[in-house]
Structure formats: structure tokens, C-alpha cells
Design a protein around this motif. Structure first.
Motif: not given
Length: 172
Positions: A3, A8-10, A12, A64, A68, A83, A86, A149
Motif C-alpha cells: 500500500a 495511485r492511493l490518496d 493508506v 471518497y 482499495c 496500482d 486501480i 477496489v
């Protein structure tokens, strides 16, 4: 680490009810903005309830559009897998994406029987007869639990998989 390595994660975020696990998560670089209620920490707690709780706790700052989920029961993920999932979610228009592995022919639903309430066997597909040849079996897959996701709207509505799910197929 998968993670934290994802680009690509805003955010964690770790969901736990245990203060010691929360401290360890923070030491490793995870956000732990809340502790999960004890009633959502049992062995029989459905994961959907846990994800809904996390969304409820996090949505105050900003809503949101996707979640994920990386379950601790599948700790080993190849670099880039999060990634990739996503990317498939964003590009496919699917309601959900899950990592999956192929089902071997002998476990294909066209050859698998399930017992009904009376104990009688029937094909898992509901068809009256099994397909005769392995070559005629359609590809089948099962979730491996590594990466999910989901559309946040689907999670909030209690239907995280929605009507259209896409797979990122893994080597078993």
C-alpha cells in the motif's frame, strides 16, 4: 508495504481496534485516524461492515469515490499490483475489481455439484447436465483475497461488487 509503495492511493489507512497494532501501523507510516469499534473486530465480522465503518469515519473530511481493500490475510502482493488494480478500475468502468486466480478444470462450476436443502446434488451452474469435455469449459476464476477496489457508493449501499466486476488475474 504494498500500500505504501502504491502511487495511485490518496491515503493508506489502517482499521484496527487494537491500540498496539495502531501504534505499530503509525510507526510503519500508515494513517490510523480512528480505532475500530470492538463490535466490528470479531472473527465473524463481515469485511463489508468494517469498510463501511472506515468510510463513515473518513468521509467527514471529503467523500471518497473508491476504496482499495488490502486484507491482512493476504500479506504478500507483487510490486505494482495495487496500482494495476486501480488502473483497471478507473479504465474499465467496473463497479469493482478483484485479484483472482484461474479455477482448474476439475473445480469448474460446470463440473461441480452442490447439495440442496434436501441433500440432493445438482450442478453448481443449475444446468441439468455437465459439459462433457474439458475443452468446452468456460474460463472460471475465484477471488484470491489480495486486492479489492470498490466503488465507495457500492460499499455504502451494501453491494460492493455491484453489477460489473473485473479481474486482475494472478498466477496461482
Amino acid at each position: 508495504t504494498a500500500a505504501l509503495a502504491a502511487t495511485r492511493l490518496d491515503r493508506v489507512v489502517l482499521s484496527t481496534e487494537d491500540p498496539a497494532i495502531a501504534r505499530l501501523g503509525e510507526e510503519l507510516g500508515l494513517e490510523v485516524p480512528f480505532l475500530r469499534p470492538a463490535d466490528l473486530a470479531g472473527d465473524a465480522t463481515p469485511m463489508l461492515a468494517v469498510v463501511q465503518d472506515a468510510l463513515d469515519a473518513l468521509d467527514g473530511a471529503r467523500p471518497y469515490d473508491a476504496v482499495c481493500l488490502l486484507q491482512p490475510t493476504s500479506p504478500f502482493r507483487p510490486t505494482g499490483l495495487v496500482d494495476r488494480c486501480i488502473e483497471v478500475f478507473e479504465s474499465s468502468g467496473a463497479d469493482a475489481v478483484a485479484t483472482m486466480v484461474p479455477v482448474p478444470p476439475e473445480h469448474n462450476p460446470h463440473w461441480v455439484y452442490v447439495a440442496d436443502a434436501d441433500g440432493h446434488l445438482r450442478l453448481a451452474t443449475g444446468e441439468p447436465e455437465p459439459l462433457g469435455r474439458r475443452q468446452d469449459l468456460p474460463a472460471a476464476f475465484h477471488r484470491d483475497g489480495s486486492v479489492y477496489v470498490f466503488s465507495a457508493a457500492g460499499v455504502r449501499a451494501g453491494h460492493p461488487y455491484g453489477e460489473r466486476i473485473e479481474a486482475v488475474v494472478q498466477d496461482p
